[in-house]
Design a protein around this motif. Structure first.
Motif, PDB file in Angstrom:
ATOM      1  N   GLY A 153       0.817  -1.203   0.000  1.00  0.00           N
ATOM      2  CA  GLY A 153       0.000   0.000   0.000  1.00  0.00           C
ATOM      3  C   GLY A 153       0.853   1.256   0.000  1.00  0.00           C
ATOM      4  N   GLU A 154       0.189   2.386  -0.039  1.00  0.00           N
ATOM      5  CA  GLU A 154       0.873   3.667  -0.016  1.00  0.00           C
ATOM      6  C   GLU A 154       0.965   4.177   1.419  1.00  0.00           C
ATOM      7  N   LEU A 155       2.076   4.771   1.757  1.00  0.00           N
ATOM      8  CA  LEU A 155       2.294   5.287   3.104  1.00  0.00           C
ATOM      9  C   LEU A 155       1.282   6.388   3.410  1.00  0.00           C
ATOM     10  N   LYS A 156       0.661   6.301   4.594  1.00  0.00           N
ATOM     11  CA  LYS A 156      -0.320   7.296   4.999  1.00  0.00           C
ATOM     12  C   LYS A 156      -0.208   7.502   6.498  1.00  0.00           C
ATOM     13  N   PRO A 157      -0.799   8.593   7.034  1.00  0.00           N
ATOM     14  CA  PRO A 157      -0.694   8.849   8.484  1.00  0.00           C
ATOM     15  C   PRO A 157      -1.260   7.682   9.287  1.00  0.00           C
ATOM     16  N   SER A 158      -0.589   7.373  10.384  1.00  0.00           N
ATOM     17  CA  SER A 158      -1.003   6.257  11.236  1.00  0.00           C
ATOM     18  C   SER A 158      -0.560   6.517  12.660  1.00  0.00           C
TER      19      SER A 158
END
Length: 230
Positions: A153-158
Protein backbone atom coordinates in the motif's frame (compact mmCIF):
# COMPACT_ATOMS: atom_id res chain seq x y z
CA UNK A 1 -5.08 -13.34 25.14
CA UNK A 2 -4.59 -11.68 21.72
CA UNK A 3 -8.27 -11.83 20.82
CA UNK A 4 -9.11 -10.36 24.23
CA UNK A 5 -6.83 -7.39 23.56
CA UNK A 6 -8.54 -6.96 20.16
CA UNK A 7 -11.93 -6.82 21.90
CA UNK A 8 -10.63 -4.32 24.47
CA UNK A 9 -9.19 -2.00 21.82
CA UNK A 10 -12.34 -2.19 19.72
CA UNK A 11 -14.48 -1.46 22.75
CA UNK A 12 -12.39 1.57 23.68
CA UNK A 13 -12.76 3.04 20.19
CA UNK A 14 -16.46 2.29 19.67
CA UNK A 15 -17.42 3.56 23.14
CA UNK A 16 -15.13 6.59 22.94
CA UNK A 17 -15.10 9.40 20.40
CA UNK A 18 -16.91 7.24 17.79
CA UNK A 19 -19.87 6.31 20.00
CA UNK A 20 -23.11 6.63 18.04
CA UNK A 21 -21.34 7.19 14.71
CA UNK A 22 -21.23 5.01 11.59
CA UNK A 23 -17.44 4.53 11.84
CA UNK A 24 -16.46 0.87 11.50
CA UNK A 25 -13.54 -0.58 13.49
CA UNK A 26 -11.68 -3.44 11.78
CA UNK A 27 -8.44 -5.41 12.23
CA UNK A 28 -7.71 -6.15 8.56
CA UNK A 29 -4.39 -5.77 6.79
CA UNK A 30 -4.63 -2.41 4.98
CA UNK A 31 -3.58 -3.70 1.57
CA UNK A 32 -4.26 -1.87 -1.69
CA UNK A 33 -7.13 -4.23 -2.59
CA UNK A 34 -8.69 -3.89 0.86
CA UNK A 35 -8.52 -0.09 0.67
CA UNK A 36 -10.23 -0.11 -2.74
CA UNK A 37 -13.24 -1.93 -1.25
CA UNK A 38 -13.80 0.59 1.57
CA UNK A 39 -17.09 2.44 1.15
CA UNK A 40 -17.68 3.62 4.75
CA UNK A 41 -15.60 5.56 7.31
CA UNK A 42 -13.28 3.01 8.90
CA UNK A 43 -10.69 2.84 11.67
CA UNK A 44 -8.35 -0.04 11.00
CA UNK A 45 -6.16 -1.45 13.79
CA UNK A 46 -3.76 -3.85 12.06
CA UNK A 47 -1.76 -6.04 14.46
CA UNK A 48 1.67 -6.03 12.85
CA UNK A 49 4.01 -7.11 15.65
CA UNK A 50 3.92 -9.44 18.69
CA UNK A 51 6.95 -9.88 20.92
CA UNK A 52 7.76 -10.56 24.55
CA UNK A 53 8.74 -7.71 26.83
CA UNK A 54 11.66 -9.48 28.50
CA UNK A 55 12.20 -6.60 30.93
CA UNK A 56 9.00 -7.72 32.70
CA UNK A 57 9.94 -11.40 32.99
CA UNK A 58 9.86 -12.68 36.57
CA UNK A 59 10.93 -15.84 38.36
CA UNK A 60 9.41 -17.70 41.27
CA UNK A 61 5.74 -18.34 41.80
CA UNK A 62 2.50 -16.45 42.33
CA UNK A 63 -0.30 -17.37 44.70
CA UNK A 64 -3.99 -17.41 43.87
CA UNK A 65 -5.98 -16.53 46.99
CA UNK A 66 -9.67 -16.48 47.86
CA UNK A 67 -11.64 -13.70 49.56
CA UNK A 68 -10.27 -14.71 53.00
CA UNK A 69 -6.67 -14.54 51.77
CA UNK A 70 -6.20 -18.33 51.84
CA UNK A 71 -3.84 -19.66 49.15
CA UNK A 72 -5.63 -21.99 46.75
CA UNK A 73 -3.11 -22.47 43.93
CA UNK A 74 0.40 -21.58 42.84
CA UNK A 75 1.52 -20.75 39.31
CA UNK A 76 4.53 -19.21 37.63
CA UNK A 77 4.40 -15.47 36.84
CA UNK A 78 2.86 -14.62 33.46
CA UNK A 79 4.92 -13.54 30.48
CA UNK A 80 4.24 -10.04 29.10
CA UNK A 81 3.82 -9.43 25.36
CA UNK A 82 3.79 -6.17 23.44
CA UNK A 83 1.01 -6.13 20.85
CA UNK A 84 1.68 -3.35 18.33
CA UNK A 85 -1.19 -2.07 16.18
CA UNK A 86 -0.96 0.14 13.10
CA UNK A 87 -4.06 2.35 13.48
CA UNK A 88 -5.21 4.17 10.34
CA UNK A 89 -8.32 6.08 9.26
CA UNK A 90 -10.04 5.54 5.91
CA UNK A 91 -12.48 7.96 4.27
CA UNK A 92 -12.75 9.79 0.94
CA UNK A 93 -11.04 12.97 2.19
CA UNK A 94 -7.66 13.26 3.99
CA UNK A 95 -9.04 16.00 6.27
CA UNK A 96 -11.70 13.64 7.55
CA UNK A 97 -9.08 10.95 8.17
CA UNK A 98 -7.05 13.43 10.19
CA UNK A 99 -10.10 14.24 12.32
CA UNK A 100 -10.66 10.54 12.93
CA UNK A 101 -7.04 10.02 14.01
CA UNK A 102 -7.39 13.00 16.32
CA UNK A 103 -10.47 11.33 17.82
CA UNK A 104 -8.44 8.13 18.37
CA UNK A 105 -5.80 10.15 20.21
CA UNK A 106 -8.49 11.82 22.30
CA UNK A 107 -9.87 8.40 23.23
CA UNK A 108 -6.68 6.46 23.92
CA UNK A 109 -4.25 8.99 25.40
CA UNK A 110 -5.98 9.04 28.83
CA UNK A 111 -5.79 5.23 28.95
CA UNK A 112 -2.14 4.86 29.97
CA UNK A 113 -3.29 2.05 32.26
CA UNK A 114 -6.42 0.24 31.10
CA UNK A 115 -9.19 0.50 33.71
CA UNK A 116 -10.15 -2.84 35.33
CA UNK A 117 -13.71 -2.49 34.02
CA UNK A 118 -12.37 -2.50 30.44
CA UNK A 119 -10.56 -5.83 30.91
CA UNK A 120 -12.23 -9.10 29.99
CA UNK A 121 -11.56 -12.84 30.22
CA UNK A 122 -8.21 -13.97 31.58
CA UNK A 123 -6.88 -10.40 31.66
CA UNK A 124 -9.58 -9.46 34.15
CA UNK A 125 -8.98 -12.62 36.18
CA UNK A 126 -5.26 -11.96 36.66
CA UNK A 127 -5.91 -8.59 38.28
CA UNK A 128 -2.79 -7.01 36.75
CA UNK A 129 -2.33 -3.52 35.30
CA UNK A 130 -2.26 -3.47 31.49
CA UNK A 131 -0.41 -0.44 30.03
CA UNK A 132 -1.22 1.22 26.71
CA UNK A 133 0.97 3.63 24.76
CA UNK A 134 0.07 5.71 21.70
CA UNK A 135 2.61 6.92 19.14
CA UNK A 136 5.55 6.36 21.45
CA UNK A 137 9.14 5.84 20.37
CA UNK A 138 9.08 3.19 17.65
CA UNK A 139 11.46 0.43 18.71
CA UNK A 140 10.19 -2.54 16.71
CA UNK A 141 12.49 -4.45 14.39
CA UNK A 142 10.57 -3.30 11.32
CA UNK A 143 10.01 0.34 10.43
CA UNK A 144 6.56 1.57 9.51
CA UNK A 145 7.76 2.27 5.98
CA UNK A 146 8.82 -1.37 5.64
CA UNK A 147 5.41 -2.48 6.89
CA UNK A 148 3.61 -0.38 4.29
CA UNK A 149 5.93 -1.70 1.61
CA UNK A 150 5.20 -5.29 2.64
CA UNK A 151 1.46 -4.59 2.53
CA UNK A 152 1.74 -3.20 -0.98
CA UNK A 153 0.00 0.00 0.00
CA UNK A 154 0.87 3.67 -0.02
CA UNK A 155 2.29 5.29 3.10
CA UNK A 156 -0.32 7.30 5.00
CA UNK A 157 -0.69 8.85 8.48
CA UNK A 158 -1.00 6.26 11.24
CA UNK A 159 -0.84 5.84 15.00
CA UNK A 160 1.31 3.20 16.63
CA UNK A 161 -0.74 1.74 19.51
CA UNK A 162 0.99 -0.74 21.82
CA UNK A 163 -0.79 -2.75 24.52
CA UNK A 164 1.45 -4.79 26.83
CA UNK A 165 -0.60 -7.69 28.14
CA UNK A 166 0.20 -10.64 30.44
CA UNK A 167 -0.08 -14.14 29.03
CA UNK A 168 -0.50 -17.02 31.47
CA UNK A 169 0.28 -20.35 29.81
CA UNK A 170 1.73 -22.33 32.69
CA UNK A 171 0.07 -25.09 34.73
CA UNK A 172 -1.40 -24.33 38.14
CA UNK A 173 -0.41 -26.31 41.22
CA UNK A 174 -2.91 -26.94 43.97
CA UNK A 175 -1.80 -26.52 47.56
CA UNK A 176 -2.95 -28.32 50.67
CA UNK A 177 -5.62 -26.90 52.93
CA UNK A 178 -4.50 -24.40 55.58
CA UNK A 179 -3.54 -25.72 59.01
CA UNK A 180 -6.40 -25.08 61.41
CA UNK A 181 -5.26 -27.16 64.39
CA UNK A 182 -2.17 -27.02 66.53
CA UNK A 183 0.29 -29.76 67.45
CA UNK A 184 -1.50 -33.00 68.37
CA UNK A 185 -0.37 -34.98 71.43
CA UNK A 186 -1.55 -38.57 71.90
CA UNK A 187 -0.62 -40.52 75.02
CA UNK A 188 0.53 -44.16 74.65
CA UNK A 189 0.62 -46.80 77.29
CA UNK A 190 3.66 -48.71 78.56
CA UNK A 191 3.21 -51.33 75.83
CA UNK A 192 3.22 -48.73 73.09
CA UNK A 193 -0.49 -48.97 72.37
CA UNK A 194 -2.43 -45.70 72.03
CA UNK A 195 -4.40 -44.53 75.01
CA UNK A 196 -8.18 -44.38 74.62
CA UNK A 197 -8.19 -40.71 75.55
CA UNK A 198 -8.77 -38.04 72.92
CA UNK A 199 -5.89 -36.41 71.08
CA UNK A 200 -5.00 -33.08 72.64
CA UNK A 201 -4.08 -30.23 70.32
CA UNK A 202 -1.81 -27.36 71.24
CA UNK A 203 -1.31 -24.14 69.35
CA UNK A 204 2.17 -23.17 68.20
CA UNK A 205 2.30 -20.42 70.84
CA UNK A 206 1.42 -22.79 73.67
CA UNK A 207 4.05 -25.29 72.50
CA UNK A 208 6.75 -22.63 72.61
CA UNK A 209 5.64 -21.51 76.08
CA UNK A 210 5.74 -25.12 77.32
CA UNK A 211 9.28 -25.54 75.95
CA UNK A 212 10.41 -22.37 77.71
CA UNK A 213 8.81 -23.46 80.99
CA UNK A 214 10.48 -26.87 80.73
CA UNK A 215 13.85 -25.23 80.14
CA UNK A 216 13.43 -23.00 83.17
CA UNK A 217 12.47 -25.88 85.47
CA UNK A 218 15.45 -27.96 84.34
CA UNK A 219 17.91 -25.08 84.39
CA UNK A 220 18.68 -25.40 80.69
CA UNK A 221 17.40 -22.01 79.54
CA UNK A 222 19.98 -20.18 77.42
CA UNK A 223 22.39 -23.17 77.37
CA UNK A 224 23.55 -24.94 74.26
CA UNK A 225 22.95 -28.63 73.56
CA UNK A 226 26.59 -29.47 74.32
CA UNK A 227 26.42 -27.68 77.67
CA UNK A 228 23.24 -29.54 78.64
CA UNK A 229 24.83 -32.88 77.81
CA UNK A 230 27.79 -32.38 80.13
Amino acid sequence: MIHEVDDILKGLLTRGAFAGSDVEVTFDAPTRDWAARRNAPTIDAYLYDIREDTTRRQRGKMSLRDEQGITLKHHQPPRWFRLAYLVTAWTKRPQDEHRMLSAVLHTLLPKEILPPEDLTGTLAGLGLSVPLTVSGLHNEARSLADIWSALGGELKPSLDVVITAPFLAFPEYRVGPPVTEGLGVQVRGAGGTPDDGPTRFQSAESVELAKEEFAKRNGTAGRTVQERQK
